[in-house]
Design a protein around this motif. Structure first.
Motif, mmCIF file in Angstrom:
data_model
loop_
_atom_site.group_PDB
_atom_site.id
_atom_site.type_symbol
_atom_site.label_atom_id
_atom_site.label_comp_id
_atom_site.label_asym_id
_atom_site.label_seq_id
_atom_site.Cartn_x
_atom_site.Cartn_y
_atom_site.Cartn_z
ATOM 1 N N VAL A 1 0.762 -1.534 -0.232
ATOM 2 C CA VAL A 1 0.096 -0.164 0.015
ATOM 3 C C VAL A 1 1.239 0.935 0.092
ATOM 4 N N ALA A 2 1.862 1.585 1.002
ATOM 5 C CA ALA A 2 3.021 2.338 1.030
ATOM 6 C C ALA A 2 3.886 3.405 -0.733
ATOM 7 N N ALA A 3 3.613 0.959 -0.975
ATOM 8 C CA ALA A 3 4.643 1.643 -2.943
ATOM 9 C C ALA A 3 3.705 1.910 -3.693
ATOM 10 N N GLY A 4 2.035 2.278 -2.816
ATOM 11 C CA GLY A 4 0.974 2.085 -4.255
ATOM 12 C C GLY A 4 -0.224 1.343 -4.947
ATOM 13 N N ILE A 5 0.795 0.399 -4.122
ATOM 14 C CA ILE A 5 0.242 -1.247 -4.683
ATOM 15 C C ILE A 5 -0.985 -1.412 -3.971
ATOM 16 N N TRP A 6 -1.823 -1.721 -4.820
ATOM 17 C CA TRP A 6 -3.111 -2.045 -3.885
ATOM 18 C C TRP A 6 -3.784 -3.604 -3.870
ATOM 19 N N ILE A 7 -3.413 -4.051 -2.903
ATOM 20 C CA ILE A 7 -4.254 -5.539 -2.854
ATOM 21 C C ILE A 7 -5.280 -5.541 -1.763
ATOM 22 N N ALA A 8 -5.430 -6.895 -1.806
ATOM 23 C CA ALA A 8 -6.561 -7.258 -0.175
ATOM 24 C C ALA A 8 -5.823 -7.487 0.428
#
Length: 93
Positions: A74-81
């Motif tokens: 999330v901090a890297a801008g990669i959205w996963i569940a």
């Protein structure tokens, strides 16, 4: 039917297989206790180096490490569940 054709489905599933293979190779080479399983374009991250063959294998993974992985993505801008699931489908243009 015009966008998600049988050919597009084959290409998307092949993309998922290739991404999982590459991620698992990177994690294994780096000695990181993280691996990805899935089918087609879907995949899930597991914080373990043990082979994943059954649900019981998943239950023994390091849930704290999986949480850290989620927040790092999330901090890297990669959205996963939060549970580690994601799709390899390209973002819409």
């Amino acid at each position: 039917g015009e966008v998600y054709t049988p050919e597009a489905a084959v290409a998307l599933n092949a993309r998922g297989e290739k991404i999982r293979e590459r991620l698992n190779a990177i994690c294994q080479k780096a000695g990181v206790a993280l691996q990805f399983s899935g089918i087609g374009s879907m995949m899930t991250a597991h914080a373990t180096t043990r082979p994943i063959r059954t649900a019981a294998d998943i239950a023994t993974s390091n849930q704290d490490a999986k949480e850290l992985f989620y927040f790092d993505m999330v901090a890297a801008g990669i959205w996963i569940a939060r549970r580690g699931n994601c799709d390899t489908m390209p973002a819409p243009r």
